[in-house]
Design an enzyme around this catalytic site. Structure first.
Site, short mmCIF file in Angstrom:
data_model
loop_
_atom_site.label_atom_id
_atom_site.label_comp_id
_atom_site.label_asym_id
_atom_site.label_seq_id
_atom_site.Cartn_x
_atom_site.Cartn_y
_atom_site.Cartn_z
N CYS A 1 -9.44 0.34 -38.50
CA CYS A 1 -8.52 0.43 -39.64
C CYS A 1 -8.51 -0.84 -40.48
O CYS A 1 -7.91 -0.87 -41.55
CB CYS A 1 -7.12 0.77 -39.16
SG CYS A 1 -7.12 2.19 -38.07
N HIS B 1 -2.51 -0.66 -44.53
CA HIS B 1 -3.12 0.48 -43.86
C HIS B 1 -2.04 1.52 -43.57
O HIS B 1 -0.94 1.19 -43.14
CB HIS B 1 -3.78 0.01 -42.56
CG HIS B 1 -4.15 1.13 -41.65
ND1 HIS B 1 -4.90 2.20 -42.08
CD2 HIS B 1 -3.85 1.37 -40.34
CE1 HIS B 1 -5.05 3.06 -41.07
NE2 HIS B 1 -4.42 2.58 -40.01
N ASN C 1 -3.62 9.40 -41.46
CA ASN C 1 -4.25 8.10 -41.17
C ASN C 1 -5.77 8.23 -41.29
O ASN C 1 -6.41 8.85 -40.45
CB ASN C 1 -3.84 7.67 -39.75
CG ASN C 1 -4.45 6.34 -39.35
OD1 ASN C 1 -5.38 5.85 -39.97
ND2 ASN C 1 -3.92 5.77 -38.28
N1 ACO Z 1 4.40 16.91 -31.02
C1 ACO Z 1 5.42 17.03 -30.18
N2 ACO Z 1 5.62 16.19 -29.12
C2 ACO Z 1 4.74 15.20 -28.96
C3 ACO Z 1 3.62 15.03 -29.82
C4 ACO Z 1 3.48 15.93 -30.87
N3 ACO Z 1 2.47 15.85 -31.76
N4 ACO Z 1 2.91 13.96 -29.40
C5 ACO Z 1 3.54 13.46 -28.33
N5 ACO Z 1 4.64 14.22 -28.06
C6 ACO Z 1 5.61 14.05 -26.99
C7 ACO Z 1 5.04 13.32 -25.80
O1 ACO Z 1 4.36 14.21 -24.94
C8 ACO Z 1 6.28 12.75 -25.18
O2 ACO Z 1 6.92 13.78 -24.44
P1 ACO Z 1 7.65 13.45 -23.04
O3 ACO Z 1 8.73 12.47 -23.40
O4 ACO Z 1 8.12 14.79 -22.61
O5 ACO Z 1 6.57 12.84 -22.19
C9 ACO Z 1 7.19 12.45 -26.37
O6 ACO Z 1 6.67 13.22 -27.47
C10 ACO Z 1 7.18 10.99 -26.77
O7 ACO Z 1 5.82 10.56 -26.81
P2 ACO Z 1 5.47 9.10 -27.21
O8 ACO Z 1 3.98 8.92 -27.24
O9 ACO Z 1 6.27 8.16 -26.39
O10 ACO Z 1 5.99 9.10 -28.69
P3 ACO Z 1 6.36 7.89 -29.61
O11 ACO Z 1 7.78 7.98 -29.98
O12 ACO Z 1 5.84 6.59 -29.10
O13 ACO Z 1 5.53 8.27 -30.91
C11 ACO Z 1 3.48 7.67 -32.01
C12 ACO Z 1 4.12 8.37 -30.84
C13 ACO Z 1 3.92 8.36 -33.29
C14 ACO Z 1 1.98 7.73 -31.92
C15 ACO Z 1 4.00 6.23 -31.98
O14 ACO Z 1 3.73 5.63 -30.74
C16 ACO Z 1 3.39 5.41 -33.04
O15 ACO Z 1 3.78 5.50 -34.16
N6 ACO Z 1 2.46 4.53 -32.68
C17 ACO Z 1 1.73 3.74 -33.58
C18 ACO Z 1 0.33 4.04 -33.41
C19 ACO Z 1 -0.28 4.66 -34.57
O16 ACO Z 1 0.27 4.96 -35.59
N7 ACO Z 1 -1.54 4.83 -34.39
C20 ACO Z 1 -2.36 5.28 -35.40
C21 ACO Z 1 -3.73 4.90 -35.11
S1 ACO Z 1 -3.95 3.23 -34.88
C22 ACO Z 1 -3.92 2.54 -36.32
O17 ACO Z 1 -4.15 3.17 -37.31
C23 ACO Z 1 -3.60 1.13 -36.37
#
Ligand code: ACO
Length: 324
Positions: free
Chosen positions: A112, A251, A281
């Protein structure tokens, strides 16, 4: 002293727009979960274009729009982690398609941050006098390295290309400062594109990460810590105040990351231009795609100072202060 000016902005997105409701038919998810966690409502997904196709369209618009002769382009760089091939590079494919016969062409792998890294390299070539005109692209077809059964990643990623024209100039402005970094020790937080060695002598194990695997929380923490640090450093070193920056172009990973960064910098969110709602993204593509959209809306004006900041796999991150 020679300066690197950005003189053209274009993008190319695949026509198919896939909504969160569409994805809810593939995996157990919902529009509410995706939009509240990420800010994404829809994203463009390729049905028949590879990364080179998107790049060629964006580069054609750039060169034709500026009235540049194809032979006058000295360099083409593409920031991508989803090239069509290991070789030829995507940049060489663009060269061939557009007839930029005098250009030196290569790809850069910095996820990214790929566009920022690519622009940084072009800036050095321009400042040392060996390149006057360059096409700098950021592009991905992440849909080909996405596990479409994994709801935690397939809702985030998308396809698209953007690019800028960079040109040597004796006037002021242009790229004023950069702050770029890498931290390979944390690389396992985001892996993708592993290729198994299938030679008949190979006895090593299977690696992880053919498709994107991500520790979302680690990436979230990294981005919300390192990006504000990098932007603050850039402003401090140049003596430019945050209030002098017209737009912060980051980004587009997640709307919540950018909201936190805005708060940490005490800058109103309106100055953090975002289009993640409809583009998702696109990794290396996101910053030039945003720039092209802003340019289409007439938001990029000569003399304005903007901050560009990329962050992602590697881990890699980098910020640039640019005067348009
Ligand atoms: N729909 C519904 N539920 C979901 C989904 C989905 N698409 N994906 C995950 N879940 C569930 C999980 O299974 C978990 O369930 P559980 O509690 O029963 O185990 C729950 O939601 C929470 O999952 P987490 O992974 O802890 O969710 P979080 O609140 O951390 O959000 C996210 C995930 C959005 C990816 C967050 O961590 C984030 O924003 N991270 C930043 C990373 C990012 O944006 N990466 C992009 C690529 S890297 C880059 O571009 C730099």
């Amino acid at each position: 002293m020679i300066k690197t000016k950005l003189v053209g902005f274009e993008r190319e997105l695949p026509p198919l727009s896939v909504t969160n409701d569409d994805l809810a038919k593939l995996v157990d998810t919902s529009d509410e979960w995706i939009s509240s966690r990420t800010g994404i409502k829809s994203r463009h997904i390729s049905t028949n274009q590879n990364t080179s196709d998107l790049c060629i369209s964006a580069a054609k618009k750039l060169i034709e729009g500026a009235g540049w002769a194809a032979e006058s382009v000295d360099m083409i760089i593409v920031g991508t982690v989803t090239p069509d091939y290991s070789t030829p590079s995507t940049a060489c494919m663009v060269q061939e398609a557009l007839g930029c016969v005098n250009a030196v062409c290569f790809d850069i792998s910095a996820a990214c941050s790929g566009f920022i890294y690519s622009l940084s390299v072009v800036d050095k070539f321009i400042k040392c006098g060996s390149v006057r005109r360059a096409v700098v692209l950021g592009a991905e077809t992440l849909s080909k390295i996405t596990d479409w059964t994994d709801r935690s990643t397939c809702v985030l990623f998308a396809d698209g290309a953007g690019g800028v024209l960079a040109e040597a100039s004796d006037e002021g402005g242009g790229i004023l400062y950069e702050d770029i970094h890498s931290d390979g020790s944390k690389g396992s937080a985001l892996v993708a594109g592993f290729r198994q060695n299938e030679n008949p002598y190979f006895r090593g194990g299977y690696g992880r990460g053919r498709f994107i695997e991500m520790n979302g929380r680690d990436i979230f923490t990294f981005a919300t810590r390192k990006v504000p640090e990098s932007i603050k450093m850039t402003l401090e070193k140049t003596g430019v105040g945050a209030e002098e920056i017209k737009y912060f172009v980051l980004h587009q990973a997640n709307v919540r990351i950018n909201e936190i960064i805005a708060k940490r910098l005490r800058v109103p969110e309106e100055r953090f231009y975002s289009n993640i709602e409809n583009t998702g993204n696109t990794s290396g593509g996101s910053i030039p795609i945003v720039l092209a959209e802003m340019n289409e809306k007439g938001l990029l004006k000569k003399g304005d100072k903007i901050i560009l900041s990329g962050f992602g796999g590697g881990l890699t991150w980098g910020t640039m202060l640019v005067e348009l």
